[in-house]
Design a protein around this motif. Structure first.
Motif, PDB file in Angstrom:
ATOM      1  N   PRO A   7       0.798  -1.227   0.000  1.00  8.18           N
ATOM      2  CA  PRO A   7       0.000   0.000   0.000  1.00  8.18           C
ATOM      3  C   PRO A   7       0.832   1.280   0.000  1.00  8.18           C
ATOM      4  N   THR A   8       2.145   1.171   0.158  1.00  6.35           N
ATOM      5  CA  THR A   8       3.005   2.360   0.061  1.00  6.35           C
ATOM      6  C   THR A   8       3.779   2.383  -1.248  1.00  6.35           C
ATOM      7  N   GLY A   9       3.531   1.436  -2.145  1.00  6.43           N
ATOM      8  CA  GLY A   9       4.225   1.378  -3.422  1.00  6.43           C
ATOM      9  C   GLY A   9       3.618   2.312  -4.454  1.00  6.43           C
ATOM     10  N   GLU A  24     -16.573  -0.022   0.647  1.00  4.00           N
ATOM     11  CA  GLU A  24     -15.928  -1.276   1.017  1.00  4.00           C
ATOM     12  C   GLU A  24     -14.843  -1.034   2.069  1.00  4.00           C
ATOM     13  N   PRO A  25     -14.819  -1.815   3.145  1.00  2.64           N
ATOM     14  CA  PRO A  25     -13.721  -1.704   4.100  1.00  2.64           C
ATOM     15  C   PRO A  25     -12.423  -2.185   3.473  1.00  2.64           C
ATOM     16  N   VAL A  26     -11.330  -1.550   3.872  1.00  2.00           N
ATOM     17  CA  VAL A  26     -10.024  -1.831   3.283  1.00  2.00           C
ATOM     18  C   VAL A  26      -9.058  -2.263   4.374  1.00  2.00           C
ATOM     19  N   ARG A  27      -8.339  -3.340   4.097  1.00  2.00           N
ATOM     20  CA  ARG A  27      -7.287  -3.829   4.999  1.00  2.00           C
ATOM     21  C   ARG A  27      -5.979  -3.842   4.208  1.00  2.00           C
ATOM     22  N   VAL A  28      -4.906  -3.374   4.814  1.00  2.00           N
ATOM     23  CA  VAL A  28      -3.621  -3.324   4.120  1.00  2.00           C
ATOM     24  C   VAL A  28      -2.593  -4.157   4.878  1.00  2.00           C
ATOM     25  N   ILE A  29      -1.659  -4.727   4.114  1.00  2.00           N
ATOM     26  CA  ILE A  29      -0.510  -5.425   4.692  1.00  2.00           C
ATOM     27  C   ILE A  29       0.705  -4.530   4.466  1.00  2.00           C
ATOM     28  N   VAL A  30       1.383  -4.169   5.545  1.00  6.67           N
ATOM     29  CA  VAL A  30       2.506  -3.248   5.426  1.00  6.67           C
ATOM     30  C   VAL A  30       3.532  -3.572   6.505  1.00  6.67           C
ATOM     31  N   ARG A  31       4.808  -3.515   6.132  1.00 11.18           N
ATOM     32  CA  ARG A  31       5.869  -3.780   7.107  1.00 11.18           C
ATOM     33  C   ARG A  31       5.928  -2.704   8.176  1.00 11.18           C
ATOM     34  N   ASP A  32       5.853  -1.452   7.741  1.00 10.80           N
ATOM     35  CA  ASP A  32       6.000  -0.326   8.656  1.00 10.80           C
ATOM     36  C   ASP A  32       4.780   0.584   8.541  1.00 10.80           C
ATOM     37  N   VAL A  40      -4.631   7.777   5.437  1.00 10.07           N
ATOM     38  CA  VAL A  40      -4.850   6.363   5.126  1.00 10.07           C
ATOM     39  C   VAL A  40      -4.856   5.543   6.407  1.00 10.07           C
ATOM     40  N   ARG A  41      -3.884   5.763   7.252  1.00 11.42           N
ATOM     41  CA  ARG A  41      -3.730   4.979   8.487  1.00 11.42           C
ATOM     42  C   ARG A  41      -4.985   5.048   9.350  1.00 11.42           C
ATOM     43  N   ASP A  42      -5.657   6.172   9.319  1.00  9.58           N
ATOM     44  CA  ASP A  42      -6.843   6.354  10.150  1.00  9.58           C
ATOM     45  C   ASP A  42      -8.100   5.710   9.570  1.00  9.58           C
ATOM     46  N   VAL A  44      -8.056   2.663   7.408  1.00  4.48           N
ATOM     47  CA  VAL A  44      -7.915   1.279   6.981  1.00  4.48           C
ATOM     48  C   VAL A  44      -7.554   0.410   8.179  1.00  4.48           C
ATOM     49  N   GLU A  45      -7.786  -0.873   8.032  1.00  2.00           N
ATOM     50  CA  GLU A  45      -7.311  -1.844   9.010  1.00  2.00           C
ATOM     51  C   GLU A  45      -5.905  -2.269   8.595  1.00  2.00           C
ATOM     52  N   VAL A  46      -4.975  -2.311   9.520  1.00  2.32           N
ATOM     53  CA  VAL A  46      -3.576  -2.588   9.208  1.00  2.32           C
ATOM     54  C   VAL A  46      -3.172  -3.946   9.767  1.00  2.32           C
ATOM     55  N   VAL A  47      -2.591  -4.774   8.898  1.00  2.00           N
ATOM     56  CA  VAL A  47      -1.918  -5.996   9.319  1.00  2.00           C
ATOM     57  C   VAL A  47      -0.435  -5.762   9.091  1.00  2.00           C
ATOM     58  N   GLN A  48       0.339  -5.761  10.161  1.00  2.00           N
ATOM     59  CA  GLN A  48       1.755  -5.443  10.045  1.00  2.00           C
ATOM     60  C   GLN A  48       2.563  -6.700   9.740  1.00  2.00           C
ATOM     61  N   GLY A  49       3.474  -6.564   8.774  1.00  4.46           N
ATOM     62  CA  GLY A  49       4.350  -7.670   8.425  1.00  4.46           C
ATOM     63  C   GLY A  49       4.580  -7.726   6.935  1.00  4.46           C
TER      64      GLY A  49
END
Length: 291
Positions: A7-9, A24-32, A40-42, A44-49
């Protein structure tokens, strides 16, 4: 639930912005997560890794209706196809386990590139893995990214030139990443499609490298030329910038495939996006050169 990787690319961040105004709800996978913009951070749902890891994608794909999948480049990878396959193996397990219905992924345009075409061949291997799960699938098939020129901003500014191994009169189709993101947004929000297909995504114009130099000269108001690099020089340049031997050779093989008309047939049948090369230069490249 829509799950977005990278999501940061270049493509992912524009895709997320396009989805935030929808329902639509949005979930992102991001390392940092700190790299996500605050707006955006506020929202979306964030899965870190890393989405290379099975536990991460299993968590992220839970309850997902559709997934946007990108294998990020790794110039240090010791095996190009292995890099794509290793990333995608976890996705395929999670797609099946979590019952994901649709996947939209960034692939590549091209014919005759199943083998010996570097990163292009590796991307097709990734497509085959995902399709083997039986999931409804759309492989976005761009040619060269216009944003690749951003790596040469310093050369354009300081030397009045940009460099690649293709001949100057060779026409190679390109596309702005914003148009890839727009097509991905459209597909992710559309629940009506099914099956497995490729979706070519190109710009309205197809220019030679010399033609690109002419547009750059006009947009920047200064002479810009295109200089063809010998293949060995191109490979050596990639190595100097930290690429592994395998990644550098993959880039060479990809360039050779482009020289051999890999994109030509798909470019002719594609429905073009709205962004011309001149528009992209005016809105993206020129500010980067002048910054």
């Amino acid at each position: 639930m829509l799950v977005i990787t990278t999501p940061t690319g270049q493509i992912g961040r524009q895709l997320v912005d396009g989805l935030l105004d929808g329902e639509e709800p949005v979930r992102v996978i991001v390392r940092d997560p700190a790299r996500l913009p605050a707006h955006v951070r506020d929202r979306v749902e964030v899965v870190q890794g890393s989405h290379r890891h099975l536990d991460v994608v299993m968590d992220a794909f839970a309850g997902a209706d559709a997934v946007f999948w990108v294998v990020p480049p790794d110039p240090r990878a010791e095996n190009v196809e292995g890099h794509y396959v290793d990333y995608t193996r976890s996705a395929c397990q999670a797609i099946a386990a979590r019952g994901v219905e649709r996947v939209v992924a960034v692939s590549t345009m091209g014919r005759g590139i199943e083998k010996n075409a570097g990163q292009l061949s590796a991307s097709l291997a990734k497509d085959r893995m995902i399709m083997d799960t039986g999931v409804h699938y759309r492989a976005l098939q761009p040619p060269a990214f216009m944003e690749n020129l951003l790596w040469q901003v310093a050369a354009i500014r300081d030397q009045g030139a940009f460099y690649w191994p293709q001949p100057g009169d060779r026409v190679v189709a390109s596309v702005a990443t914003r148009d890839i993101a727009a097509k991905a947004t459209e597909l992710l929000l559309d629940r009506s499609w099914s099956g497995q297909e490729g979706v070519p995504v190109v710009s309205p114009d197809a220019l030679s490298f010399d033609g690109m130099a002419q547009v750059l000269s006009e947009v920047l108001g200064r002479p810009v030329r295109y200089q063809q690099l010998p293949v060995d020089t191109y490979r050596a340049t990639m190595l100097e910038h930290g690429a592994s031997e395998a990644w550098a050779q993959g880039l060479v093989d990809m360039a050779l495939a482009q020289i051999k008309d890999a994109y030509d047939e798909d470019h002719r049948v594609a429905s073009p996006g709205p962004t011309t090369f001149r528009q992209w230069c005016e809105e993206v490249l020129r500010p980067a050169v002048l910054a």
